[in-house]
Enzyme design. Structure first.
Site, PDB file in Angstrom:
ATOM      1  N   GLY A  14       0.887  -1.160   0.085  1.00 56.52           N
ATOM      2  CA  GLY A  14       0.166   0.158  -0.056  1.00 56.52           C
ATOM      3  C   GLY A  14       1.022   1.223   0.092  1.00 56.52           C
ATOM      4  NE  ARG A  75      -1.110  -4.789  -1.283  1.00 60.15           N
ATOM      5  CZ  ARG A  75      -1.917  -3.830  -1.051  1.00 60.15           C
ATOM      6  NH1 ARG A  75      -2.735  -3.315  -1.709  1.00 60.15           N
ATOM      7  NH2 ARG A  75      -1.673  -3.186   0.073  1.00 60.15           N
ATOM      8  CG  ASP A 106       2.859  -7.267   8.744  1.00 59.99           C
ATOM      9  OD1 ASP A 106       3.494  -7.278   9.631  1.00 59.99           O
ATOM     10  OD2 ASP A 106       2.234  -8.271   8.069  1.00 59.99           O
ATOM     11  CB  THR A 129       2.211   1.160   6.510  1.00 62.17           C
ATOM     12  OG1 THR A 129       0.575   0.852   6.754  1.00 62.17           O
ATOM     13  CG2 THR A 129       2.643   0.651   7.630  1.00 62.17           C
ATOM     14  CG  ASP A 131      -2.765   0.396   7.425  1.00 61.35           C
ATOM     15  OD1 ASP A 131      -3.413   1.112   7.463  1.00 61.35           O
ATOM     16  OD2 ASP A 131      -2.531  -0.718   6.936  1.00 61.35           O
ATOM     17  CG  ASP A 133       0.126  -2.315  10.435  1.00 61.75           C
ATOM     18  OD1 ASP A 133       0.894  -1.604  10.009  1.00 61.75           O
ATOM     19  OD2 ASP A 133      -0.639  -3.140   9.955  1.00 61.75           O
ATOM     20  NE  ARG A 175      -2.108  -4.774   6.317  1.00 56.72           N
ATOM     21  CZ  ARG A 175      -1.428  -5.208   5.459  1.00 56.72           C
ATOM     22  NH1 ARG A 175      -1.732  -5.771   4.119  1.00 56.72           N
ATOM     23  NH2 ARG A 175      -0.138  -5.264   5.722  1.00 56.72           N
TER      24      ARG A 175
HETATM   25  P1  ADP Z   1       2.249  -4.112   2.725  1.00 57.64           P
HETATM   26  O1  ADP Z   1       3.698  -4.069   2.632  1.00 57.64           O
HETATM   27  O2  ADP Z   1       1.529  -2.868   2.516  1.00 57.64           O
HETATM   28  O3  ADP Z   1       1.781  -4.871   3.920  1.00 57.64           O
HETATM   29  P2  ADP Z   1       1.151  -6.344   1.041  1.00 57.64           P
HETATM   30  O4  ADP Z   1       0.644  -7.245   2.278  1.00 57.64           O
HETATM   31  O5  ADP Z   1       0.233  -6.204  -0.113  1.00 57.64           O
HETATM   32  O6  ADP Z   1       1.355  -4.833   1.641  1.00 57.64           O
HETATM   33  O7  ADP Z   1       2.567  -6.935   0.753  1.00 57.64           O
HETATM   34  C1  ADP Z   1       3.305  -6.390  -0.459  1.00 57.64           C
HETATM   35  C2  ADP Z   1       3.966  -7.348  -1.060  1.00 57.64           C
HETATM   36  O8  ADP Z   1       4.977  -7.973  -0.406  1.00 57.64           O
HETATM   37  C3  ADP Z   1       3.267  -8.604  -1.803  1.00 57.64           C
HETATM   38  O9  ADP Z   1       2.524  -8.447  -2.846  1.00 57.64           O
HETATM   39  C4  ADP Z   1       4.178  -9.443  -1.779  1.00 57.64           C
HETATM   40  O10 ADP Z   1       4.783  -9.548  -3.209  1.00 57.64           O
HETATM   41  C5  ADP Z   1       5.264  -9.354  -0.948  1.00 57.64           C
HETATM   42  N1  ADP Z   1       4.956 -10.436   0.167  1.00 57.64           N
HETATM   43  C6  ADP Z   1       4.001 -10.272   1.263  1.00 57.64           C
HETATM   44  N2  ADP Z   1       4.023 -11.285   1.926  1.00 57.64           N
HETATM   45  C7  ADP Z   1       5.012 -12.210   1.405  1.00 57.64           C
HETATM   46  C8  ADP Z   1       5.727 -13.545   1.808  1.00 57.64           C
HETATM   47  N3  ADP Z   1       5.138 -14.165   2.695  1.00 57.64           N
HETATM   48  N4  ADP Z   1       6.722 -13.799   1.027  1.00 57.64           N
HETATM   49  C9  ADP Z   1       7.063 -13.154  -0.023  1.00 57.64           C
HETATM   50  N5  ADP Z   1       6.749 -12.118  -0.375  1.00 57.64           N
HETATM   51  C10 ADP Z   1       5.594 -11.358   0.211  1.00 57.64           C
END
Ligand code: ADP
Length: 326
Positions: A14, A75, A106, A129, A131, A133, A175
């Protein structure tokens, strides 16, 4: 460990206001210390698609005041697979990138942790982020701006709310964390915040009604953190219509409004300090840590701690809100 010469930067997940200030700070601090910098577009997607350019100081001119991220974000499902990460590693090698700075939430830091351990590759994370969090940092980049946006919106909703005798549920992002809802409620003088952290302990809606809210007021505003745990503003409004039909309830979902806009001074300064700290961390031989702020001091938080632990809300803030909403 081989000497680091080239640092790659990406923003992932995000978007958050202040990410640009962070990109600028990492780029300029790195160049200042003699590193080369590469900008990676669309988060981990850019690593897999080989969407990478050289970054000079001019690439980050005139961006500190802009919301969003000039590097774009995405993502990327492929990065969650072993083959995807293997491909990303090959592209990294091809570009001679020796370390990464990942700006994201996260999920992005979970991906960074996975990649770093699989390929023994140095990565520094920046908490980007709205959030707030992530464990181990008092503030995340973008949180203060989003909080100010929420306050701005609620002020305007209050003008119309006071013209009618209504209960307003305003849903904010978070979130599964109540930081934006709770602090947004305090900052905007809302009557209550319904947050996931205490949803499992008490029925916050019943408590709100039983406390005789708005008996002495001609409108009530309640901030609701979006989350399956709280039921969200829509879910709660549905409950009010069924269980407390005397109340005239309205819902506003602030949605993506909260992500946009020019970052506040606080976010720009935080992002600038954290970006510089990311380069310092690499110079000190740190790896696989997130930069955090703890009582105004920069700290290094191991990825494992930042992403695995739940950051608690300050219960004192709940008491403050309760006392102020009589
Ligand atoms: P944020 O960073 O805002 O929490 P996301 O949860 O959408 O956003 O995660 C962003 C990107 O990080 C995902 O689209 C993916 O490419 C990568 N990612 C998230 N979780 C994993 C994981 N367990 N293993 C590898 N890559 C991950």
């Amino acid at each position: 460990m081989a000497a680091i010469k080239t640092i790659g930067i990406l923003t992932s997940g995000g978007d958050a206001p202040g990410m640009n200030a962070a990109i600028r700070s990492v780029t300029r601090s790195a160049i200042f210390s003699g590193f080369k910098v590469k900008g990676i577009y669309r988060g981990y997607r850019g690593l897999i698609d080989d969407d990478i350019v050289d970054f000079k100081t001019q690439n980050v001119s005139n961006i500190i005041q802009q919301g969003g991220t000039i590097l774009k974000t995405a993502r990327c499902k492929e990065f969650t697979t072993e083959e995807g990460r293997q491909r990303a590693f090959e592209v990294i090698k091809k570009h001679g990138i020796d370390a990464l700075v990942v700006i994201g939430g996260d999920g992005s830091l979970t991906g960074a942790r996975q990649f770093a351990s699989e390929f023994d590759f140095p990565i520094i994370g920046l908490p980007g982020t709205i959030d707030n969090d992530l464990y181990g940092t008092d503030h995340t980049i973008g949180y203060d701006t989003a909080l100010n946006t929420i306050m701005w919106c609620v002020d305007r909703i209050r003008d119309t709310a006071t013209s009618h005798e209504r209960l307003f549920f305003i849903e904010v992002m978070g979130r599964n964390a109540g930081f934006l809802a709770l602090n947004g409620a305090i900052a905007s003088g809302a009557e209550a915040a319904i947050i996931p952290e205490i949803s499992t302990e008490v029925d916050q809606l019943a408590e709100l009604i039983q406390n005789g809210f708005r008996k002495s007021k001609n409108s009530s505003i309640v901030l609701v953190a979006e989350s399956p745990v709280t039921g969200g503003a829509m879910g709660l409004a549905e409950r009010v219509r069924k269980e407390y039909p005397d109340y005239d309830v309205r819902v506003t979902i602030l949605g993506h409004l909260q992500r946009g806009g020019s970052p506040t001074a606080q976010d720009r300064i935080l992002a600038s300090r954290m970006g510089a700290a990311a380069v310092d961390a690499l110079l000190e031989g740190q790896r696989n840590v997130m930069i955090g702020d703890d009582d105004e001091q920069i700290v290094y938080v191991p990825f494992s701690k930042a992403i695995k632990n739940e950051k608690p809300i300050d219960r004192e803030l709940l008491n403050t809100l309760r006392r102020l909403s009589i």
